[in-house]
Enzyme design. Structure first.
Site, PDB file in Angstrom:
ATOM      1  N   ALA A 223       0.881  -1.178   0.000  1.00  9.68           N
ATOM      2  CA  ALA A 223       0.000   0.000   0.000  1.00  9.68           C
ATOM      3  C   ALA A 223       0.911   1.218   0.000  1.00  9.68           C
ATOM      4  O   ALA A 223       1.842   1.288   0.805  1.00  9.68           O
ATOM      5  CB  ALA A 223      -0.890   0.008   1.229  1.00  9.68           C
ATOM      6  N   GLU A 224       0.675   2.168  -0.900  1.00  7.96           N
ATOM      7  CA  GLU A 224       1.661   3.233  -1.111  1.00  7.96           C
ATOM      8  C   GLU A 224       1.794   4.187   0.071  1.00  7.96           C
ATOM      9  O   GLU A 224       2.755   4.930   0.166  1.00  7.96           O
ATOM     10  CB  GLU A 224       1.401   4.002  -2.416  1.00  7.96           C
ATOM     11  CG  GLU A 224       0.116   4.774  -2.483  1.00  7.96           C
ATOM     12  CD  GLU A 224      -0.988   3.978  -3.148  1.00  7.96           C
ATOM     13  OE1 GLU A 224      -0.973   2.741  -3.061  1.00  7.96           O
ATOM     14  OE2 GLU A 224      -1.881   4.616  -3.746  1.00  7.96           O
ATOM     15  N   ASN A 225       0.830   4.171   0.987  1.00  2.66           N
ATOM     16  CA  ASN A 225       1.003   5.005   2.182  1.00  2.66           C
ATOM     17  C   ASN A 225       2.062   4.431   3.116  1.00  2.66           C
ATOM     18  O   ASN A 225       2.479   5.117   4.056  1.00  2.66           O
ATOM     19  CB  ASN A 225      -0.329   5.187   2.912  1.00  2.66           C
ATOM     20  CG  ASN A 225      -0.941   3.880   3.359  1.00  2.66           C
ATOM     21  OD1 ASN A 225      -1.041   2.941   2.564  1.00  2.66           O
ATOM     22  ND2 ASN A 225      -1.323   3.786   4.601  1.00  2.66           N
TER      23      ASN A 225
ATOM     24  N   SER B 136       8.480   3.856   0.071  1.00  2.00           N
ATOM     25  CA  SER B 136       7.326   3.282  -0.617  1.00  2.00           C
ATOM     26  C   SER B 136       7.400   3.559  -2.122  1.00  2.00           C
ATOM     27  O   SER B 136       7.152   2.672  -2.946  1.00  2.00           O
ATOM     28  CB  SER B 136       6.042   3.885  -0.032  1.00  2.00           C
ATOM     29  OG  SER B 136       4.933   3.292  -0.621  1.00  2.00           O
TER      30      SER B 136
END
Lengths: 217, 217
Positions: free
Chosen positions: B45-47, B84
Site C-alpha cells: 500500500a503506497e502510504n 514506498s
C-alpha cells in the site's frame, strides 16, 4: 537541538505567509493538536504542503475551511470538496504533484539536493514548464527540491532526547518533512524515556521542538 | 458473479507466485479476494505497508492507501513515503492494478482529472503506472454505453504508453507494439458486441472464452 515547548510557545513560532509541511496520509499521522493551534493563532496566507487535502473536519482541510490557506501543494484533493470549490473560484491555488515526486522533492531538499530526475509525469500536464533532461538515452523531468519554513510532525513516539519513531502507518511523509524545514515541531502521541538506538527513525538533531501537554498520552 | 467480481477474478489469474502487487482503489481492491490459494502474493500500500492484510473495521492506526482501517501480515513492514515510492518507481512492483476514466490502444491512461468538472488529483497513480513492471487496467467496458477504450485518450493523461493489459466485464485486451489485441471475451457477449462497445481498433486473431469465471474462492 530539541526542546520541549507548550502551546503558547508554538503559536509564537507562527507567522502570516509561512510555508508549512504537515505529515500524515489522509490524516493518518497528522498532528491534529498542532493544527488546532494553527487555527487558534489565525495566521493567514499559508502555503500548506501535505500528501493530500485531508477532510473538511480533519487534518490540513480544517485550515482551508478556516480560510487560512493561500496555496496547497498536495497529490490528492478528492477527500476535501472545499478545496475543489475554492480552486474553481480561484480563491485557492492548488499545485498537484504526483505522490512519489512530492516525497522525493521533499527528501531531496532535506538532503541538500537541487532536485530529482523522474519519468513520472512525462507526456502529461505535470510536464508543463519543466525541463526535460536526457541521461543515458532516457528522458526525465527535472523536479525541483521542496522545503518549507516549518514542519508539523505527527504519529510519533518521542524520547527524552527528541528522537522519534513512528506508530504503524503514521510514518508516511513525517520523517521526510522532518529533514526539509527550517523549524521542525513534533506533536508526539507518546513520550518515552529512551528509544532503542536501532529503532530511531528521525534522529534528534532534526527535531527542534516537541509539544507537550494534553496532546500526548 | 457481478461485473466487478468478473473483472477482479480474471485479473487475479495474472498474478504470479512471489509477486509484489499494488492494487488501486475500487474494483482493483477486489482482486485480493481471488488470489488462488497455491500462490503467495505480497501486497503493497503506497502510504507505507509491505504485506498489507485485509480490512479491519474501526482500526485507526493502520490504514490502507484509501484511508480505510487495515492490517499488516506477519513478515510485513511499515515504511516511509520515499521508501514506498522507491518500490514503485524503482521497478520493484511486479504488477499494479488501477482503474481508468479512459484507456487507449496505445496503452495510455487517463484517470485523474476531468477538466472543469472533477479534479481529485493523481495521488500515486502516475508513479505506479510509470514504475510498475506490469500495468493492468480494471474497468467497466463503457461508461453507461459510452466507450472508455479509445483510439486515443481525450482526457489529460496519467501516463503515456505504459498499460499492458485491460480487463473489463466483456473482454481481456493486451497492448502490444502492433496495437490492442482482443484475447478473451466473456461468454455472455459476442466478439461483435465487444467491437461495438469499443472505440479502439481491436486486433483479432485467436479469441478465447474469458478465464477465471468459476465461482470458486
Amino acid at each position: 537541538m530539541r526542546s520541549f515547548i507548550n502551546a503558547e510557545k508554538f503559536i509564537a513560532l507562527l507567522e502570516d505567509g509561512m510555508s508549512i509541511m504537515v505529515g500524515g496520509f489522509l490524516t493518518n499521522g497528522t498532528p491534529e493538536g498542532l493544527i488546532d493551534l494553527v487555527i487558534e493563532s489565525n495566521v493567514k496566507d499559508l502555503t500548506i504542503i501535505c500528501n493530500d487535502g485531508g477532510y473538511p473536519d480533519k487534518g490540513v482541510g480544517r485550515l482551508v475551511v478556516n480560510n487560512q490557506v493561500k496555496k496547497v501543494i498536495v497529490s490528492h484533493i478528492g477527500t476535501n470538496p472545499m478545496i475543489g470549490t475554492l480552486m474553481s473560484e480561484q480563491k485557492l491555488e492548488v499545485e498537484l504533484v504526483p505522490q512519489g515526486t512530492l516525497a522525493e522533492r521533499i527528501r531531496a531538499y532535506g538532503a541538500g539536493l537541487g532536485g530529482i530526475l523522474t519519468q513520472t509525469g512525462l507526456d502529461t500536464l505535470v510536464q508543463e514548464g519543466k525541463q526535460i533532461i536526457e541521461v543515458n538515452g532516457k528522458k526525465y523531468l527535472l523536479e525541483e527540491a521542496l522545503g518549507a519554513d516549518i514542519a508539523l510532525i505527527g504519529g510519533a513516539i518521542a524520547d527524552n532526547y527528541g528522537n522519534l519513531k513512528y506508530n504503524k502507518t503514521m510514518r508516511n511523509f513525517n520523517p521526510l518533512m522532518a529533514t526539509a524545514c527550517k523549524v521542525v515541531v513534533c506533536e508526539p502521541r507518546k513520550i518515552v524515556d529512551k528509544i532503542n538506538s536501532e529503532n530511531v527513525i528521525t534522529p534528534h538533531p532534526f527535531v527542534d521542538y516537541i509539544l507537550v501537554g494534553e496532546y500526548n498520552d | 458473479m457481478t461485473d466487478k467480481q468478473i473483472i477482479a477474478a480474471r485479473i487475479a489469474l495474472e498474478l504470479n507466485d512471489g509477486d509484489l502487487v499494488n492494487l488501486g482503489i475500487g474494483i482493483p481492491t477486489l482482486v485480493a479476494n481471488y488470489v488462488p490459494a497455491d500462490k503467495t502474493v505480497t501486497f503493497q500500500a503506497e502510504n507505507g505497508i509491505i504485506g498489507l492484510g485485509g480490512l479491519v473495521e474501526d482500526e485507526t492506526e493502520i490504514v490502507n492507501a484509501g484511508g480505510m482501517g487495515a492490517s499488516i501480515l506477519e513478515g510485513g513492514s511499515f515504511i516511509d513515503s520515499a521508501t514506498s515510492f522507491a518500490f514503485i518507481r524503482g521497478g520493484h512492483i511486479d504488477v499494479t492494478v488501477l482503474g481508468a476514466l479512459e484507456v487507449d490502444q496505445e496503452g495510455s491512461l487517463a484517470s485523474w482529472i476531468i477538466p472543469g468538472k472533477k479534479v481529485p488529483g493523481m495521488g500515486g497513480a502516475m508513479d505506479l503506472v510509470t514504475g510498475a513492471k506490469k500495468v493492468i487496467i480494471a474497468t467497466k467496458h463503457t461508461n453507461r454505453g459510452i466507450p472508455k477504450i479509445l483510439k486515443k485518450c481525450r482526457l489529460p493523461l496519467t501516463a503515456a504508453h505504459q498499460v499492458n493489459l485491460i480487463v473489463t466485464e466483456m473482454a481481456v485486451m493486451e497492448v502490444s507494439k502492433a496495437g490492442l489485441e482482443l484475447l478473451e471475451v466473456h461468454p455472455n457477449y459476442s466478439i461483435e458486441d465487444v467491437i461495438k462497445a469499443t472505440e479502439a481498433e481491436l486486433i483479432i486473431n485467436k479469441v478465447l472464452p474469458m478465464k477465471g469465471l468459476s465461482d470458486e474462492n
